[in-house]
Design an enzyme around this catalytic site. Structure first.
Site, PDB file in Angstrom:
ATOM      1  N   HIS A 144      48.285  35.297 -69.746  1.00 31.78           N
ATOM      2  CA  HIS A 144      47.623  34.380 -70.676  1.00 31.78           C
ATOM      3  C   HIS A 144      47.408  35.076 -72.012  1.00 31.78           C
ATOM      4  O   HIS A 144      47.489  36.312 -72.108  1.00 31.78           O
ATOM      5  CB  HIS A 144      46.306  33.843 -70.115  1.00 31.78           C
ATOM      6  CG  HIS A 144      45.282  34.906 -69.809  1.00 31.78           C
ATOM      7  ND1 HIS A 144      44.611  35.590 -70.790  1.00 31.78           N
ATOM      8  CD2 HIS A 144      44.813  35.387 -68.635  1.00 31.78           C
ATOM      9  CE1 HIS A 144      43.766  36.458 -70.230  1.00 31.78           C
ATOM     10  NE2 HIS A 144      43.873  36.356 -68.931  1.00 31.78           N
ATOM     11  N   GLU A 199      37.928  34.742 -59.481  1.00 32.24           N
ATOM     12  CA  GLU A 199      37.311  34.670 -60.802  1.00 32.24           C
ATOM     13  C   GLU A 199      38.388  34.312 -61.814  1.00 32.24           C
ATOM     14  O   GLU A 199      39.329  35.079 -62.038  1.00 32.24           O
ATOM     15  CB  GLU A 199      36.669  36.000 -61.184  1.00 32.24           C
ATOM     16  CG  GLU A 199      35.982  35.961 -62.541  1.00 32.24           C
ATOM     17  CD  GLU A 199      35.422  37.311 -62.966  1.00 32.24           C
ATOM     18  OE1 GLU A 199      34.946  37.407 -64.113  1.00 32.24           O
ATOM     19  OE2 GLU A 199      35.482  38.259 -62.161  1.00 32.24           O
ATOM     20  N   LEU A 200      38.297  33.176 -62.434  1.00 35.29           N
ATOM     21  CA  LEU A 200      39.328  32.674 -63.323  1.00 35.29           C
ATOM     22  C   LEU A 200      39.617  33.661 -64.452  1.00 35.29           C
ATOM     23  O   LEU A 200      38.727  34.036 -65.212  1.00 35.29           O
ATOM     24  CB  LEU A 200      38.902  31.318 -63.904  1.00 35.29           C
ATOM     25  CG  LEU A 200      39.927  30.626 -64.808  1.00 35.29           C
ATOM     26  CD1 LEU A 200      41.192  30.286 -64.030  1.00 35.29           C
ATOM     27  CD2 LEU A 200      39.311  29.361 -65.419  1.00 35.29           C
ATOM     28  N   ASP A 201      40.873  34.091 -64.548  1.00 34.54           N
ATOM     29  CA  ASP A 201      41.336  35.025 -65.584  1.00 34.54           C
ATOM     30  C   ASP A 201      40.528  36.318 -65.587  1.00 34.54           C
ATOM     31  O   ASP A 201      40.442  37.000 -66.621  1.00 34.54           O
ATOM     32  CB  ASP A 201      41.282  34.374 -66.975  1.00 34.54           C
ATOM     33  CG  ASP A 201      42.266  33.223 -67.102  1.00 34.54           C
ATOM     34  OD1 ASP A 201      43.351  33.302 -66.497  1.00 34.54           O
ATOM     35  OD2 ASP A 201      41.947  32.237 -67.809  1.00 34.54           O
ATOM     36  N   GLY A 202      39.946  36.675 -64.438  1.00 31.30           N
ATOM     37  CA  GLY A 202      39.106  37.870 -64.379  1.00 31.30           C
ATOM     38  C   GLY A 202      39.613  38.935 -63.427  1.00 31.30           C
ATOM     39  O   GLY A 202      38.880  39.876 -63.121  1.00 31.30           O
TER      40      GLY A 202
END
Length: 300
Positions: A208, A242-245
């Site tokens: 991303h 964890e979204l984008d984590g």
């Protein structure tokens, strides 16, 4: 707590030489680790061709090693080496994995409508620079079928809506079952469920833009342009709940200026995204990444 590999867990990887293997190790730091592993490999007839190591803290930290070694009659001797190494691993409280370098990982690439990251993977794979097997491409749109099939790769169109998301994911899991070792999200614009993530722990790689968390939601490049950002970039990471984590594998940036409009930023961003994702996938398939907590050690 030690983690022992067994013959069924000696996974498939890339490399080229039929007699080459790789070993990844993490353990509490103490003296004698490198000497013990090196001596063990020597005693088992292995010739070390590459060695990388890193310590988080010489006093009480974690220690990480990556070995590549050649072993005659690998198919017969590696299971013996794996079984015998348990004694060394237990002594140093190691977590460890062994990989055959000649066995290529199988990739399932997920994509939506943007093709730049997918194309980079296909080009590198076609050129032999990405030493893996792209077993399939899965998309929630039909747009790239002709492109993908021109490479001789299976294309699966599985539409996703809010109402059908669970069923679509069930179909995706059926398609990838026993046919993929890694899932690559090449600008796949859907959230992956915890159930799916459980099937591929630290084996789903996402890409991303690096504006997060500053510019969330739609049109991040327009937001960045309005704020007059001077650096844009991309992040490749393993997917967690964890979204984008998840643990970051690779990042890169490029400077921009007031002369760059929104379209310029998007073009530059796409270039960075495709390069960063390809690097992350390459390092993973070459067994260069060790995950510790929510960080990675990358021997690149």
């Amino acid at each position: 707590m030690s983690s022992q590999s067994n013959p069924s867990e000696v996974q498939n990887q890339s490399g080229g030489k039929s007699g080459r293997a790789r070993m990844l190790i993490s353990c509490p730091d103490r003296s004698g680790i490198v000497a013990a592993v090196s001596h063990f490999l020597y005693e088992h007839g292995a010739n070390i061709v590459q060695s990388d190591q890193y310590t988080m803290d010489p006093e009480g930290g974690m220690f990480f090693i990556r070995f590549e070694f050649d072993l005659n009659d690998l198919e017969k001797e590696l299971p013996v080496l794996v079984e015998d190494f348990a004694r060394v691993a237990d002594r140093f409280d190691m977590k460890w994995h062994t990989f055959r370098a000649s066995r290529k990982k199988r990739l399932a690439v997920f994509v939506s409508k943007e093709d730049h990251c997918l194309l980079e993977l296909l080009w590198q794979w076609k050129a032999g620079d990405l030493d893996a097997d792209i077993s399939m491409v899965i998309s929630n749109h039909p747009d790239m079928r002709e492109l993908v099939e021109s490479f001789g790769i299976a294309y699966h169109h599985i539409p996703v809506t809010a109402a059908t998301k669970a069923e679509a994911e069930r179909k995706q899991l059926e398609v990838v079952a026993d046919k993929a070792d890694i899932v690559v999200l090449a600008r796949y614009m859907q959230i992956i469920s915890p159930k799916f993530i459980e099937q591929f722990p630290n084996r789903i790689i996402n890409i991303h833009h690096s504006f997060l968390p500053a510019f969330v939601g739609g049109k991040p490049y327009a937001q960045a342009y309005t704020r007059g950002v001077k650096i844009i970039g991309a992040t490749a990471h393993y997917v967690t709940e964890e979204l984008d984590g998840g643990p970051i594998i690779e990042q890169d940036v490029q400077r921009v200026s007031h002369r760059d409009n929104v379209d310029d930023l998007k073009r530059i961003g796409r270039t960075i995204e495709r390069v960063v994702l390809a690097r992350a996938v390459k390092w993973h398939i070459e067994d260069r990444v060790i995950v510790h907590n929510n960080k990675t050690v990358v021997f690149n």
